[in-house]
Design an enzyme around this catalytic site. Structure first.
Site, short mmCIF file in Angstrom:
data_model
loop_
_atom_site.label_atom_id
_atom_site.label_comp_id
_atom_site.label_asym_id
_atom_site.label_seq_id
_atom_site.Cartn_x
_atom_site.Cartn_y
_atom_site.Cartn_z
N LYS A 20 0.83 -1.21 0.00
CA LYS A 20 0.00 0.00 0.00
C LYS A 20 0.87 1.25 0.00
O LYS A 20 0.64 2.18 -0.77
CB LYS A 20 -0.87 -0.07 1.27
N SER A 21 1.89 1.29 0.85
CA SER A 21 2.75 2.49 0.93
C SER A 21 3.42 2.75 -0.41
O SER A 21 3.49 3.90 -0.87
CB SER A 21 3.88 2.26 1.95
N ARG A 25 2.79 5.96 -3.54
CA ARG A 25 3.91 6.74 -4.08
C ARG A 25 4.03 6.55 -5.59
O ARG A 25 4.33 7.49 -6.33
CB ARG A 25 5.20 6.34 -3.36
N GLN A 169 5.47 9.83 6.35
CA GLN A 169 4.51 10.67 5.63
C GLN A 169 5.00 12.11 5.59
O GLN A 169 4.91 12.78 4.56
CB GLN A 169 3.14 10.59 6.32
N ASP A 315 2.76 0.06 12.43
CA ASP A 315 1.44 -0.43 12.01
C ASP A 315 1.12 -1.81 12.60
O ASP A 315 -0.03 -2.25 12.53
CB ASP A 315 1.37 -0.49 10.48
N ARG A 388 -6.64 -2.32 11.27
CA ARG A 388 -5.62 -3.14 11.95
C ARG A 388 -6.22 -3.81 13.21
O ARG A 388 -5.77 -4.88 13.61
CB ARG A 388 -4.41 -2.31 12.34
C1 S3P Z 1 3.00 5.36 6.08
C2 S3P Z 1 3.72 5.77 7.15
C3 S3P Z 1 3.33 5.49 8.54
C4 S3P Z 1 2.31 4.36 8.63
C5 S3P Z 1 1.22 4.49 7.62
C6 S3P Z 1 1.78 4.55 6.21
C7 S3P Z 1 3.47 5.73 4.73
O1 S3P Z 1 2.77 6.65 9.09
O2 S3P Z 1 1.77 4.30 9.92
O3 S3P Z 1 0.34 3.40 7.72
O4 S3P Z 1 3.04 5.11 3.74
O5 S3P Z 1 4.28 6.66 4.63
P1 S3P Z 1 3.73 7.79 9.72
O6 S3P Z 1 4.62 8.18 8.62
O7 S3P Z 1 2.84 8.91 10.12
O8 S3P Z 1 4.40 7.13 10.88
#
Ligand code: S3P
Length: 428
Positions: A20-21, A25, A169, A315, A388
């Site tokens: 997903k991350s 992007r 993020q 997470d 989650r």
């Molecule tokens: C993510 C970063 C994390 C994570 C989120 C996804 C990302 O958050 O908890 O589920 O894709 O960059 P934070 O960057 O706020 O820790």
């Protein structure tokens, strides 16, 4: 006392939905690249579809997946996005809201970002403040630090950033703003977080470097469209891995999983607790490390998780709390106050989930202490609309001899649609 025996085990091999991350992007960077990108294995997670829809609203053509699951993203260049005709609805997705806030800061048009009830509760100042320091003009439309907000766009000068919050993020928002502005940036994180944005920017030809922990994006950087093979999402796989570790007789392979160091905290922690987990067939795909994760049932002992480990497991902490309740001895999780700012207050929602299953746990402002092993009783878990928590409850249901019900289990679709069916398919 020993954890109860349910006779269930998890056996076989599985591929989980794409990361997903990385997908967020690829959609955003693909949309502002020169030339088209192709994404293989894009997950149909609600959060990723949210980013896709926002990028479409910004004028980027993104195809629906073809028969082989390929998605084509039109690259419009850093100056090619269009004025959105409606507010951008980030629904439940913090990553969409925060990364878009950065990307929009350097556009020549204004845009409004909003989200659902849960996202409207979550802090935005962590990205808004450093972006304002760079010269961005952003106004909160209702409450300070919250969505909805309006990004006016503008020019952003070259700056050295030291974000206060250890958050991928925030880091990614600053990198996207600098890239879109052509201003470049130099960035030093307080604690290292997942580096998907950096790896992708480097892979797309931006000239980004990472030396002594300092990320540097050169001024005037440009990126080119690429093919992206998304690895399986380790945060989704973690629920299967946890169930396999906990259920006697289990032997499971999760195939083709992204094993970015910034995401490996759960695996490292389980191994320290005594879990038999091996990373096999390790390789790099598109700059990201990928492996097959082989896991067998193991007896666990308690551990301590704190400090720089936290962003690498953030997470998975609700799930770790459940796992810890099945380990011998005490597990302490601290320095994790960020949990209170996720889709739900995950310190309270995790403790409530455990309590509903008859498991006691001590909460702190920034974590928990859990002693084990404790019996998992049946009960009704309130997911609080948090995927989650709902997924942890599905794992708990496999450990319990009695039924476990979960409210609003559909919320799992924001990250892993079909999760319950997939895990049940592996139960022997
Ligand atoms: C993510 C970063 C994390 C994570 C989120 C996804 C990302 O958050 O908890 O589920 O894709 O960059 P934070 O960057 O706020 O820790």
């Amino acid at each position: 006392m020993h954890p109860q025996k349910t006779g269930r085990s998890l056996r076989g091999a599985i591929s989980v939905p794409g990361d997903k991350s990385i997908a967020h992007r690829a959609l955003m960077l693909g949309g502002i690249a020169e030339g088209d990108s192709v994404i293989h294995g894009m997950p149909l997670s609600g959060d990723v579809l949210t980013t896709r829809d926002c990028m479409r609203t910004l004028g980027v053509q993104i195809s629906d997946p073809d028969a082989d699951g390929r998605v084509v993203v039109e690259g419009r260049g850093t100056e090619g996005l269009k004025t959105p005709l409606a507010p951008l609805d980030c629904r439940n997705s913090g990553t969409t809201a925060r990364l878009l806030c950065g990307l929009l800061s350097a556009q020549r048009f204004s845009a409004t970002l909003d989200g659902d009830k849960s996202l409207r509760r979550r802090p935005m100042a962590r990205v808004v403040d450093p972006l304002r320091d760079m010269g961005a003009r952003i106004d909160y439309l209702a409450d300070t630090n919250r969505l909805p907000l309006r990004v006016e766009g503008g020019l952003l000068p070259f700056t050295l950033h030291k974000p206060e919050v250890a958050s991928a993020q925030v880091k990614s928002a600053l990198l996207l703003a600098s890239l879109a502005a052509g201003s470049g940036c130099r960035l030093l994180e307080p604690v290292q977080t997942r580096n998907h944005t950096e790896l992708m920017l480097a892979h797309m030809g931006s000239g980004l470097t990472l030396v002594d922990g300092i990320v540097e994006l050169p001024p005037g950087a440009r990126i080119s469209g690429r093919e992206f093979e998304l690895p399986g999402d380790i945060s989704s796989a973690s629920f299967l891995i946890a169930a396999a570790v906990l259920l006697p007789g289990s032997d499971l392979k999760c195939l083709n999983i992204g094993v970015n160091q910034g995401r490996l905290g759960f695996i490292d922690t389980l191994q320290e607790m005594g879990a038999d987990i091996t990373l096999e067939n390790q390789r790099f795909v598109g700059g990201e490390p990928v492996a097959d994760i082989h896991v067998r049932h193991s007896a666990l002992k308690g551990t301590t998780v704190r400090g720089s480990r936290i962003p690498r497991i953030i997470d998975e902490l609700p799930l770790l709390a459940l796992v810890a309740s099945q380990a011998a001895g005490s597990t302490l999780i601290r320095d994790a106050a960020e949990l209170r700012l996720k889709e739900s207050d995950r310190i309270e929602s995790t403790a409530a989930m455990l309590a509903a299953l008859g498991i006691s746990c001590e909460t702190h402002a920034d974590g928990f202490r859990i002693s084990g092993p404790q019996r998992v009783k049946g009960g009704r878990v309130d997911s609080r609309g948090d995927h989650r928590i709902a997924m942890s409850a599905v794992v708990a249901s496999l450990l319990s001899a009695d039924p476990v019900e979960t409210s609003d289990e559909e919320c799992i679709a924001v990250s892993y649609p079909g999760f319950r069916e997939e895990i049940m398919r592996l139960v022997d």
